[in-house]
Design a protein around this motif. Sequence first.
Motif, PDB file in Angstrom:
ATOM      1  N   ASP A  62       0.765  -1.291   0.002  1.00 67.58           N
ATOM      2  CA  ASP A  62      -0.026   0.090  -0.027  1.00 67.58           C
ATOM      3  C   ASP A  62       1.166   1.089  -0.077  1.00 67.58           C
ATOM      4  N   GLU A  63       2.112   1.170  -0.532  1.00 71.34           N
ATOM      5  CA  GLU A  63       3.101   2.371  -0.411  1.00 71.34           C
ATOM      6  C   GLU A  63       3.745   2.519  -1.717  1.00 71.34           C
ATOM      7  N   LYS A  93      -3.390   7.243  -5.470  1.00 66.89           N
ATOM      8  CA  LYS A  93      -4.682   7.585  -4.754  1.00 66.89           C
ATOM      9  C   LYS A  93      -5.798   6.579  -5.255  1.00 66.89           C
ATOM     10  N   SER A  96      -5.462   3.079  -4.326  1.00 64.33           N
ATOM     11  CA  SER A  96      -5.744   2.852  -2.898  1.00 64.33           C
ATOM     12  C   SER A  96      -4.201   2.869  -2.204  1.00 64.33           C
ATOM     13  N   LYS A  97      -3.187   3.403  -2.452  1.00 64.30           N
ATOM     14  CA  LYS A  97      -1.923   3.646  -1.900  1.00 64.30           C
ATOM     15  C   LYS A  97      -2.333   4.563  -0.691  1.00 64.30           C
ATOM     16  N   LEU A  98      -1.516   4.365   0.516  1.00 67.70           N
ATOM     17  CA  LEU A  98      -1.520   5.134   1.675  1.00 67.70           C
ATOM     18  C   LEU A  98      -0.513   6.151   1.862  1.00 67.70           C
ATOM     19  N   LYS A  99       0.823   5.659   1.278  1.00 73.31           N
ATOM     20  CA  LYS A  99       1.901   6.543   1.542  1.00 73.31           C
ATOM     21  C   LYS A  99       2.613   6.519   0.519  1.00 73.31           C
ATOM     22  N   ASP A 141       1.608  10.889   3.792  1.00 74.73           N
ATOM     23  CA  ASP A 141       0.188  10.165   3.887  1.00 74.73           C
ATOM     24  C   ASP A 141      -0.561  10.593   2.903  1.00 74.73           C
ATOM     25  N   ASN A 143      -3.784   9.077   2.473  1.00 74.19           N
ATOM     26  CA  ASN A 143      -5.242   8.340   2.656  1.00 74.19           C
ATOM     27  C   ASN A 143      -6.203   9.359   3.126  1.00 74.19           C
TER      28      ASN A 143
END
Length: 143
Positions: A62-63, A93, A96-99, A141, A143
Amino acid sequence: MIRRLSKEDIDQVSRIEKENFNSPWTRDQFLKCHNQSLIFSNYVYCKSSNIIGYLVAENIIDEVHIHKIAVEKKYQNNKVGLKLIECMLYDSKVNSKLKICLEVDASNSPALNLYNKLGFLAVGKRKKYYGSRDAILMDMDIN
C-alpha cells in the motif's frame, strides 16, 4: 503531456539521468523497471516528441517509493517535476495507496523545497547514503 514510460523512451531517459546524476542508473536498470510494469509506475513528461523529465516509482503493497525523478537541466524550475509527482499521486490515490516514500540528497535544496511544499515530512536520515552526503528520508500520507 505526461504518459507512461515506453521501451522506446529509455534512451532519452538515460540521457537525462546522465545529465543529472554523478552515479546514474544504467539503461538496463530503467529497462528492468519498465519490464516490471505491475510493480513499477514509470512516467515521462513530453514536450513535443522529446522527453524532458521522468519519474520511476515502485509499488510495495500500500506504499509507493519514488526511486528516480529528474528533469532535463534546461527545463528545471518549470514545474515539470511537480507535475510528474502530482500525476503519480493521483494514480496512487486511485490505486488505494496510503503513503509515498523517498530519499533525497540532504544538499539538494530545490528537491527538498518541492517535497516540503507538496506535504512530505522528513522522517529520518541515512548517513553517507550518497557517498559523502546524507539522505533525508521523507514520507507523505495520502489516505
